[in-house]
Motif scaffolding. Structure first.
Motif, PDB file in Angstrom:
ATOM      1  N   LEU A  14       0.823  -1.210   0.000  1.00  0.00           N
ATOM      2  CA  LEU A  14       0.000   0.000   0.000  1.00  0.00           C
ATOM      3  C   LEU A  14       0.857   1.260   0.000  1.00  0.00           C
ATOM      4  CD1 LEU A  14      -2.754  -1.094   2.536  1.00  0.00           C
ATOM      5  CD2 LEU A  14      -3.031  -0.777   0.072  1.00  0.00           C
ATOM      6  N   TYR A  15       1.882   1.280   0.845  1.00  0.00           N
ATOM      7  CA  TYR A  15       2.733   2.461   0.922  1.00  0.00           C
ATOM      8  C   TYR A  15       3.485   2.676  -0.392  1.00  0.00           C
ATOM      9  CZ  TYR A  15       6.207   5.840   2.290  1.00  0.00           C
ATOM     10  OH  TYR A  15       6.990   6.965   2.342  1.00  0.00           O
ATOM     11  N   GLY A  16       4.051   1.611  -0.936  1.00  0.00           N
ATOM     12  CA  GLY A  16       4.800   1.748  -2.182  1.00  0.00           C
ATOM     13  C   GLY A  16       3.937   2.233  -3.330  1.00  0.00           C
ATOM     14  N   THR A  17       2.730   1.695  -3.414  1.00  0.00           N
ATOM     15  CA  THR A  17       1.815   2.092  -4.488  1.00  0.00           C
ATOM     16  C   THR A  17       1.381   3.541  -4.342  1.00  0.00           C
ATOM     17  OG1 THR A  17       1.019  -0.182  -4.626  1.00  0.00           O
ATOM     18  CG2 THR A  17      -0.355   1.525  -5.630  1.00  0.00           C
ATOM     19  N   THR A  18       0.942   3.907  -3.145  1.00  0.00           N
ATOM     20  CA  THR A  18       0.458   5.279  -2.952  1.00  0.00           C
ATOM     21  C   THR A  18       1.592   6.289  -3.005  1.00  0.00           C
ATOM     22  OG1 THR A  18       0.498   4.983  -0.543  1.00  0.00           O
ATOM     23  CG2 THR A  18      -1.596   4.580  -1.676  1.00  0.00           C
ATOM     24  N   ARG A  19       2.778   5.899  -2.559  1.00  0.00           N
ATOM     25  CA  ARG A  19       3.930   6.798  -2.631  1.00  0.00           C
ATOM     26  C   ARG A  19       4.288   7.084  -4.085  1.00  0.00           C
ATOM     27  NH1 ARG A  19       7.208  10.100   0.684  1.00  0.00           N
ATOM     28  NH2 ARG A  19       8.876  10.696  -0.701  1.00  0.00           N
ATOM     29  N   ALA A  20       4.217   6.077  -4.931  1.00  0.00           N
ATOM     30  CA  ALA A  20       4.501   6.278  -6.353  1.00  0.00           C
ATOM     31  C   ALA A  20       3.510   7.258  -6.972  1.00  0.00           C
ATOM     32  CB  ALA A  20       4.472   4.946  -7.091  1.00  0.00           C
ATOM     33  N   VAL A  21       2.249   7.173  -6.570  1.00  0.00           N
ATOM     34  CA  VAL A  21       1.239   8.104  -7.092  1.00  0.00           C
ATOM     35  C   VAL A  21       1.505   9.511  -6.574  1.00  0.00           C
ATOM     36  CG1 VAL A  21      -1.216   8.683  -7.027  1.00  0.00           C
ATOM     37  CG2 VAL A  21      -0.507   6.319  -7.389  1.00  0.00           C
ATOM     38  N   LEU A  22       1.786   9.645  -5.286  1.00  0.00           N
ATOM     39  CA  LEU A  22       2.051  10.974  -4.723  1.00  0.00           C
ATOM     40  C   LEU A  22       3.307  11.606  -5.306  1.00  0.00           C
ATOM     41  CD1 LEU A  22       1.089  10.391  -0.999  1.00  0.00           C
ATOM     42  CD2 LEU A  22      -0.065  11.876  -2.626  1.00  0.00           C
ATOM     43  N   LEU A  81      10.082   4.815  -9.193  1.00  0.00           N
ATOM     44  CA  LEU A  81      10.646   3.544  -9.637  1.00  0.00           C
ATOM     45  C   LEU A  81      10.901   2.619  -8.445  1.00  0.00           C
ATOM     46  CD1 LEU A  81      11.757   1.945 -12.072  1.00  0.00           C
ATOM     47  CD2 LEU A  81      13.969   2.988 -11.599  1.00  0.00           C
ATOM     48  N   LEU A  82      11.532   3.141  -7.401  1.00  0.00           N
ATOM     49  CA  LEU A  82      11.826   2.328  -6.223  1.00  0.00           C
ATOM     50  C   LEU A  82      10.551   1.919  -5.485  1.00  0.00           C
ATOM     51  CD1 LEU A  82      14.972   4.200  -4.882  1.00  0.00           C
ATOM     52  CD2 LEU A  82      14.880   2.034  -6.118  1.00  0.00           C
ATOM     53  N   SER A  83       9.595   2.829  -5.366  1.00  0.00           N
ATOM     54  CA  SER A  83       8.330   2.507  -4.699  1.00  0.00           C
ATOM     55  C   SER A  83       7.562   1.442  -5.465  1.00  0.00           C
ATOM     56  CB  SER A  83       7.462   3.760  -4.572  1.00  0.00           C
ATOM     57  OG  SER A  83       8.067   4.704  -3.743  1.00  0.00           O
ATOM     58  N   GLY A  84       7.522   1.573  -6.762  1.00  0.00           N
ATOM     59  CA  GLY A  84       6.829   0.587  -7.585  1.00  0.00           C
ATOM     60  C   GLY A  84       7.480  -0.785  -7.518  1.00  0.00           C
TER      61      GLY A  84
END
Length: 98
Positions: A42-50, A72-75
């Motif tokens: 959840l964090y990685g996905t939402t961080r990539a969007v933000l 890239l790293l979050s995804g």
């Protein structure tokens, strides 16, 4: 875009989801470590969007300036943990078979 308030609301929403999952982990048969894996997904996905809305080009851009280093790293982290979560669930179901 005011990314800090959005990030704070995002973290609050993730905390609510994780609390809900923690309380129901036995009912849903979640494998050991599933709640932390869900946090990372959840964090990685939402961080990539933000990160898309932040417009922070100083950290570097990839793939024709379409993706930042943070995205890239979050995804990659989210995809890795989603794969691990899926693998753990499948393994647990196989072990539970008679």
């Amino acid at each position: 875009f005011p990314s800090q308030p959005a990030q704070a609301l995002n973290d609050l929403a993730i905390a609510g989801i994780l609390t809900w999952l923690w309380r129901r982990r036995a009912r849903y048969g979640l494998p050991e470590g599933a709640v932390i894996a869900w946090y990372l997904v959840l964090y990685g996905t939402t961080r990539a969007v933000l990160e898309h809305w932040r417009g922070d080009v100083a950290r570097g851009l990839w793939f024709g300036n379409a993706v930042s280093t943070s995205q890239l790293l979050s995804g990659l982290a989210a995809a890795t943990w989603l794969a691990m979560l899926t693998w753990g669930t499948v393994r647990r179901r196989r072990e539970a078979r008679p």
